[in-house]
Design an enzyme around this catalytic site. Structure first.
Site, PDB file in Angstrom:
ATOM      1  N   ASP A   1       0.827  -1.216   0.000  1.00  0.00           N
ATOM      2  CA  ASP A   1       0.000   0.000   0.000  1.00  0.00           C
ATOM      3  C   ASP A   1       0.865   1.271   0.000  1.00  0.00           C
ATOM      4  OD1 ASP A   1      -1.689   2.227   1.029  1.00  0.00           O
ATOM      5  OD2 ASP A   1      -3.182   0.640   1.219  1.00  0.00           O
TER       6      ASP A   1
ATOM      7  N   ARG B   1       0.320   4.097   0.985  1.00  0.00           N
ATOM      8  CA  ARG B   1       0.180   5.019   2.122  1.00  0.00           C
ATOM      9  C   ARG B   1       0.983   4.581   3.334  1.00  0.00           C
ATOM     10  NH1 ARG B   1      -6.116   4.228   2.296  1.00  0.00           N
ATOM     11  NH2 ARG B   1      -5.297   2.134   1.922  1.00  0.00           N
TER      12      ARG B   1
ATOM     13  N   HIS C   1      -1.722  -2.737   8.277  1.00  0.00           N
ATOM     14  CA  HIS C   1      -2.316  -1.410   8.465  1.00  0.00           C
ATOM     15  C   HIS C   1      -3.830  -1.493   8.332  1.00  0.00           C
ATOM     16  CE1 HIS C   1      -3.226  -0.555   4.122  1.00  0.00           C
ATOM     17  NE2 HIS C   1      -2.371  -1.561   3.994  1.00  0.00           N
TER      18      HIS C   1
ATOM     19  N   CYS D   1      -6.732  -1.790   4.979  1.00  0.00           N
ATOM     20  CA  CYS D   1      -5.908  -2.506   4.000  1.00  0.00           C
ATOM     21  C   CYS D   1      -6.827  -3.086   2.914  1.00  0.00           C
ATOM     22  CB  CYS D   1      -5.134  -3.629   4.693  1.00  0.00           C
ATOM     23  SG  CYS D   1      -4.104  -4.584   3.560  1.00  0.00           S
TER      24      CYS D   1
HETATM   25 ZN   LIG Z   1      -2.605  -3.108   2.722  1.00  0.00          ZN
END
Ligand SMILES: [Zn+2]
Length: 300
Positions: free
Chosen positions: A44, A46, A98, A101
Site C-alpha cells: 500500500d 500510504r 495497516h 488494508c
Molecule cells: Zn494493505
C-alpha cells in the site's frame, strides 16, 4: 508535464539536499549495508516504511507484498528473509499491517479478482480460523480492523514456523519477531504481537537441528555401553555418523586421545577410523556432518 517527470526532478532535489548536509552522504552509503531491522509490510502506497519509522537508508531491509503475508512457498519473501537473517544478521523482523488494508477488505468479499484470488485466499483461510470471533463483530469497519490485527499476528507465527528463523534462534538467539499495525487515520503504530528468540511453538512446527562443528555444543556421546569391538571385552565399538573433530573430557574423566580444537581441551588430533581411544567412562564428541567414522573405545 508528464507526472512521472516530477519524480525525476524530485530526485535531483533530493541529491542536492543530501549533499548540502553531507558531501560524503552517497559515497559512504554505497559501501555496504548493515540494517538491524527487516520489514515485511503491505505494498500500500500510504505505508512508507522508512517515513513512518523515522529510519534512514541503510536501516531497514524491506519486503512488501499485498497485505504483508508470510507464505511458506513464497520464494521471494523467503529469499529476502534468509538473506536478512543469515547474511545481514538482522536483530528484529517486523511484520507491519495497516488498517483500511485493501487486501484485507477484498478478501472479506465474494468478488472474483482473478489471479489475486490466489493471494487473498490466505487471508480467507485466516478468517475461517477466527470466524467465530470475527462474525460476532457487527460493525464492518471494526471487523476489518480486527482481521488486520489477527492477520499480523498470524504472519508473526508463520515467520517463527520457518526453519530460517528457528535456526537463527537456536544458533544465535535472534531475531525478535514483531507484529505491528499502522493506523492510517492517526499515523500511529500499534504493537500487536512479539515473539522472543526461542519462543515455544506448536510441536508440529518445531524443527530440531543437528549441531555442526562450529555450533559450540556436543553432537553426541560415546558411552561404554556401546557394543564390543572384536574379541577384547574392554573395547567398545562406536559408530559415529560424524567425523569427530572435538573430543572433550567431562567430569574429570580421562581421554588419551586429546581434543583437536576447542578452548578448554589439550590439543593433539582427532582419532582416525578404527583407532583405539582410551577413556574411562564417557567422552563427549562433536563432529562434522556427513563424514562417518568408526572408532574403538577402551574401558579401563
Ligand atoms: Zn494493505
Amino acid at each position: 508535464m508528464d507526472s512521472y517527470k516530477k519524480l525525476l526532478l524530485a530526485n535531483k532535489a533530493f541529491v542536492e539536499e543530501k549533499l548540502q548536509v553531507n558531501p560524503d552522504y552517497f559515497t559512504r552509503q554505497a559501501a555496504s549495508q548493515t540494517p538491524e531491522f527487516m520489514w515485511i509490510g503491505c505494498s500500500d502506497s500510504r505505508v512508507p516504511a522508512e517515513d513512518i519509522t523515522g529510519t534512514e537508508p541503510g536501516e531497514l531491509f524491506v519486503h512488501r507484498n499485498i497485505a504483508n503475508l508470510v507464505i511458506h512457498t513464497d520464494f521471494n519473501m523467503l529469499s529476502v528473509l534468509q538473506y536478512a537473517v543469515e547474511v545481514l544478521k538482522v536483530r528484529h523482523v517486523i511484520v507491519c499491517g495497516h488498517y483500511n488494508c485493501g487486501g484485507i477488505r477484498n478478501a472479506m468479499t465474494k468478488h472474483d479478482f482473478g489471479l489475486i484470488n490466489k493471494w487473498l485466499r490466505h487471508i480467507k483461510d485466516i478468517y475461517r480460523l477466527y470466524s467465530r470471533e470475527l462474525d460476532s463483530i457487527a460493525d464492518l469497519q471494526q471487523r476489518m480492523d480486527k482481521l488486520v490485527e489477527i492477520n499480523v499476528t498470524e504472519q508473526v507465527h508463520n515467520l517463527a514456523e520457518t526453519s530460517i528463523i528457528q535456526k537463527a534462534w537456536h544458533n544465535e538467539n535472534r531475531p525478535y519477531i514483531h507484529g505491528w499495525v499502522y493506523d492510517l487515520r492517526s499515523g500511529h503504530l500499534k504493537e500487536t504481537a512479539m515473539m522472543k528468540p526461542g519462543s515455544k511453538l506448536e510441536d508440529i512446527y518445531t524443527f530440531e537441528f543437528e549441531e555442526d562443528a562450529s555450533g559450540g555444543k556436543p553432537w553426541g556421546w560415546i558411552s561404554p555401553r556401546a557394543p564390543l569391538f572384536g574379541e577384547d571385552s574392554r573395547l567398545r565399538m562406536i559408530e559415529l555418523p560424524v567425523k569427530p573433530v572435538v573430543f572433550q573430557r567431562v567430569n574429570g574423566l580421562q581421554a588419551l586421545t586429546r581434543c583437536r580444537t576447542g578452548n578448554r581441551a589439550p590439543v593433539e588430533r582427532p582419532p582416525a577410523s578404527g583407532e583405539r581411544v582410551h577413556h574411562d567412562r564417557l567422552l563427549r564428541v562433536r563432529g562434522e556432518r556427513g563424514v562417518g567414522v568408526r572408532i574403538a573405545v577402551e574401558i579401563r
